[in-house]
Design a protein around this motif. Structure first.
Motif, short mmCIF file in Angstrom:
data_model
loop_
_atom_site.label_atom_id
_atom_site.label_comp_id
_atom_site.label_asym_id
_atom_site.label_seq_id
_atom_site.Cartn_x
_atom_site.Cartn_y
_atom_site.Cartn_z
N PRO A 80 0.83 -1.22 0.00
CA PRO A 80 0.00 0.00 0.00
C PRO A 80 0.85 1.26 0.00
O PRO A 80 2.01 1.25 0.44
CB PRO A 80 -0.80 -0.13 1.31
CG PRO A 80 0.04 -1.00 2.18
CD PRO A 80 0.75 -1.96 1.28
N LEU A 81 0.27 2.33 -0.50
CA LEU A 81 0.94 3.63 -0.45
C LEU A 81 0.96 4.15 0.98
O LEU A 81 0.05 3.87 1.78
CB LEU A 81 0.21 4.63 -1.33
CG LEU A 81 0.38 4.49 -2.85
CD1 LEU A 81 -0.66 5.35 -3.56
CD2 LEU A 81 1.78 4.90 -3.28
N ALA A 82 1.98 4.91 1.30
CA ALA A 82 2.02 5.57 2.61
C ALA A 82 1.02 6.73 2.61
O ALA A 82 0.73 7.33 1.57
CB ALA A 82 3.42 6.08 2.90
N SER A 83 0.49 7.03 3.80
CA SER A 83 -0.52 8.09 3.89
C SER A 83 0.04 9.43 3.41
O SER A 83 -0.67 10.23 2.79
CB SER A 83 -1.02 8.22 5.33
OG SER A 83 0.05 8.50 6.21
N GLY A 84 1.31 9.68 3.67
CA GLY A 84 1.92 10.94 3.22
C GLY A 84 1.97 11.05 1.71
O GLY A 84 1.82 12.15 1.16
#
Length: 221
Positions: A52-56
């Motif tokens: 998954p992508l990081a929230s940032g």
């Protein structure tokens, strides 16, 4: 044929595929009677791990959405897992605001409120900017508004130029999020996003791996 043994990885695979194509042509035209590539095996490369992508990274993509067009493009990729070509090919008659439906790549989907607001903002801008255009596509540029063709590929992908969260990464992240939230069910994923069984199984396997890894990781004291 000895050249194949000097190559590794993708170069070796591409060379073998090209040789096979050449040998099939030679055999079909009677130039050879035996295909020397038949016994060559290509080792199957393991699937890349889907993470998954990081929230940032997602936050930076959202911050880059400064126009109605970019906000809509991001919503279609991040919420509906639409590929850039699907986004470019969307037509006005693919949008059913009254019934909260949208058809992406020939696959009807429920229209969520966030995408609906992005659509309304873009349609308002579209009407004011090009009130007399006959182009049936949803997205327009100054150039495409004078024709019937979709917008260019680069125009769509430039929406997140220079960011880690590209449209492709956002699309992948959305599908991974679905199997992590709803469980690793390939059938549900294939039905929801209209993807093929093999791709759905790959996402399900990635979700199982991530869920297992999370369960095995001890919480910090």
């Amino acid at each position: 044929m000895a050249i194949k043994d000097t190559l590794q990885g993708a170069k070796r695979e591409n060379t073998i595929v090209a040789l096979r194509s050449l040998m099939r042509f030679c055999r079909k035209t009677g130039r050879i009677f035996r295909d020397p590539t038949l016994r060559i095996r290509i080792a199957r490369r393991p699937d890349k791990v889907i993470l998954p992508l990081a929230s940032g990274e997602i936050d930076r993509a959202v911050a880059a959405a400064t126009t109605p067009a970019i906000r809509l493009i991001l919503a279609l990729a991040a919420i509906h897992a639409a590929r850039p070509k699907m986004i470019r090919d969307l037509r006005l008659d693919d949008i059913d605001l009254g019934n909260h439906r949208i058809t992406i790549g020939g696959h009807p989907r429920p229209l969520d409120e966030l995408t609906r607001r992005a659509l309304l903002a873009w349609l308002g801008y579209r009407r004011s900017r090009w009130p007399n255009t006959a182009n049936p596509h949803l997205l327009l540029t100054q150039h495409s508004a004078m024709a019937n063709s979709p917008v260019g590929k680069l125009w769509v992908t430039n929406a997140v130029r220079g960011l880690t969260a590209t449209l492709e990464r956002l699309r992948i992240d959305r599908q991974l999020e679905e199997v992590l939230t709803r469980g690793p069910d390939p059938l549900h994923l294939a039905t929801m996003f209209g993807i093929d069984d093999k791709t759905a199984i790959r996402y399900a396997n990635a979700a199982r791996h991530l869920l297992q890894t999370t369960a095995e990781t001890p919480e910090p004291p």
